[in-house]
Design an enzyme around this catalytic site. Structure first.
Site, mmCIF file in Angstrom:
data_model
loop_
_atom_site.group_PDB
_atom_site.id
_atom_site.type_symbol
_atom_site.label_atom_id
_atom_site.label_comp_id
_atom_site.label_asym_id
_atom_site.label_seq_id
_atom_site.Cartn_x
_atom_site.Cartn_y
_atom_site.Cartn_z
ATOM 1 C CG HIS A 177 1.863 20.877 20.564
ATOM 2 N ND1 HIS A 177 1.725 19.517 20.801
ATOM 3 C CD2 HIS A 177 0.652 21.416 20.819
ATOM 4 C CE1 HIS A 177 0.489 19.259 21.172
ATOM 5 N NE2 HIS A 177 -0.186 20.397 21.209
ATOM 6 C CG HIS A 200 -1.897 25.182 22.114
ATOM 7 N ND1 HIS A 200 -2.850 24.894 21.167
ATOM 8 C CD2 HIS A 200 -1.587 23.992 22.698
ATOM 9 C CE1 HIS A 200 -3.116 23.600 21.182
ATOM 10 N NE2 HIS A 200 -2.357 23.019 22.100
ATOM 11 C CG HIS A 241 5.559 16.116 17.804
ATOM 12 N ND1 HIS A 241 5.889 15.747 16.519
ATOM 13 C CD2 HIS A 241 6.446 17.091 18.144
ATOM 14 C CE1 HIS A 241 6.930 16.458 16.110
ATOM 15 N NE2 HIS A 241 7.279 17.294 17.084
ATOM 16 C CG ASP A 270 -4.492 24.412 16.666
ATOM 17 O OD1 ASP A 270 -3.928 23.892 17.639
ATOM 18 O OD2 ASP A 270 -5.563 23.967 16.180
ATOM 19 C CG ASN A 296 -3.283 21.357 26.390
ATOM 20 O OD1 ASN A 296 -3.468 22.148 27.317
ATOM 21 N ND2 ASN A 296 -3.862 21.502 25.215
ATOM 22 N N GLY A 314 -5.665 17.594 28.310
ATOM 23 C CA GLY A 314 -6.159 17.999 26.994
ATOM 24 C C GLY A 314 -5.224 17.734 25.845
HETATM 25 P P1 AMP Z 1 -3.136 19.437 22.023
HETATM 26 O O1 AMP Z 1 -4.610 19.120 22.198
HETATM 27 O O2 AMP Z 1 -2.564 20.376 23.010
HETATM 28 O O3 AMP Z 1 -2.336 18.155 21.866
HETATM 29 O O4 AMP Z 1 -3.057 20.235 20.659
HETATM 30 C C1 AMP Z 1 -3.078 19.625 19.417
HETATM 31 C C2 AMP Z 1 -3.532 20.665 18.454
HETATM 32 O O5 AMP Z 1 -3.164 20.270 17.150
HETATM 33 C C3 AMP Z 1 -5.058 20.880 18.443
HETATM 34 O O6 AMP Z 1 -5.364 22.211 18.848
HETATM 35 C C4 AMP Z 1 -5.428 20.622 16.981
HETATM 36 O O7 AMP Z 1 -6.386 21.524 16.489
HETATM 37 C C5 AMP Z 1 -4.096 20.776 16.252
HETATM 38 N N1 AMP Z 1 -3.986 20.020 15.022
HETATM 39 C C6 AMP Z 1 -4.273 18.715 14.829
HETATM 40 N N2 AMP Z 1 -4.034 18.379 13.546
HETATM 41 C C7 AMP Z 1 -3.558 19.498 12.933
HETATM 42 C C8 AMP Z 1 -3.127 19.797 11.613
HETATM 43 N N3 AMP Z 1 -3.126 18.861 10.650
HETATM 44 N N4 AMP Z 1 -2.711 21.050 11.330
HETATM 45 C C9 AMP Z 1 -2.704 21.989 12.294
HETATM 46 N N5 AMP Z 1 -3.110 21.777 13.547
HETATM 47 C C10 AMP Z 1 -3.532 20.550 13.885
#
Ligand code: AMP
Length: 137
Positions: A97, A99, A95, A28, A84, A90
């Site tokens: 995923h 954490h 898409h 991340d 989330n 949050g």
């Molecule tokens: P969420 O807020 O649960 O949808 O998590 C999305 C996560 O994607 C966040 O923690 C961001 O820091 C991460 N994120 C967004 N863009 C990128 C990227 N290009 N490479 C890696 N992580 C990313």
């Protein structure tokens, strides 16, 4: 196209730690803590409700594999595995995923839930459980 699909298609760079036919895992970019990693199905589904069960199972198995690697790599005291679902919770990338957030101290991540156990009667607990049971598909 989600930002994660762009990573999967190699349109934008990422620090990939694992990949197979169905699942990818990469750091991340926010690195909430050292080793914060995402596990992502290659096919984009908006959230957990839409995930096919077999793919969801594969994502969880990869989550275990990567969690063990993160544990060996950085030796955190523990880790949080979380998803989330929707903006209120949050979610910023729509898409699905998971954490993996390694934990080094009690306060390195802020997520607090209060205990309301004493505010509820056993009837209220029963009602809550019953309505969830009724809605299992
Ligand atoms: P969420 O807020 O649960 O949808 O998590 C999305 C996560 O994607 C966040 O923690 C961001 O820091 C991460 N994120 C967004 N863009 C990128 C990227 N290009 N490479 C890696 N992580 C990313």
């Amino acid at each position: 196209m989600t930002i994660f699909e762009k990573i999967i298609e190699r349109e934008i760079p990422a620090y990939i730690v694992y990949e197979d036919d169905d699942v990818i895992s990469f750091l991340d970019i926010s690195q909430a803590t050292k080793g914060h990693t995402l596990v992502v199905p290659k096919k984009a589904y908006k959230n957990i409700y839409e995930m096919p069960q077999d793919l969801l199972a594969k994502v969880i198995v990869v989550t275990q594999k990567v969690s063990k690697a993160v544990d060996l790599a950085f030796q955190p005291e523990g880790l949080n595995i979380l998803n989330n679902t929707n903006e209120i919770a949050g979610q910023t990338v729509f898409h699905f995923h998971i954490h993996i957030i390694p934990r080094y101290t009690k306060n390195d991540v802020g997520f607090k839930f209060e205990n309301h156990m004493n505010d509820l009667s056993s009837d209220e607990f029963k009602q809550r459980a019953a309505i969830i049971k009724k809605n299992l598909l």
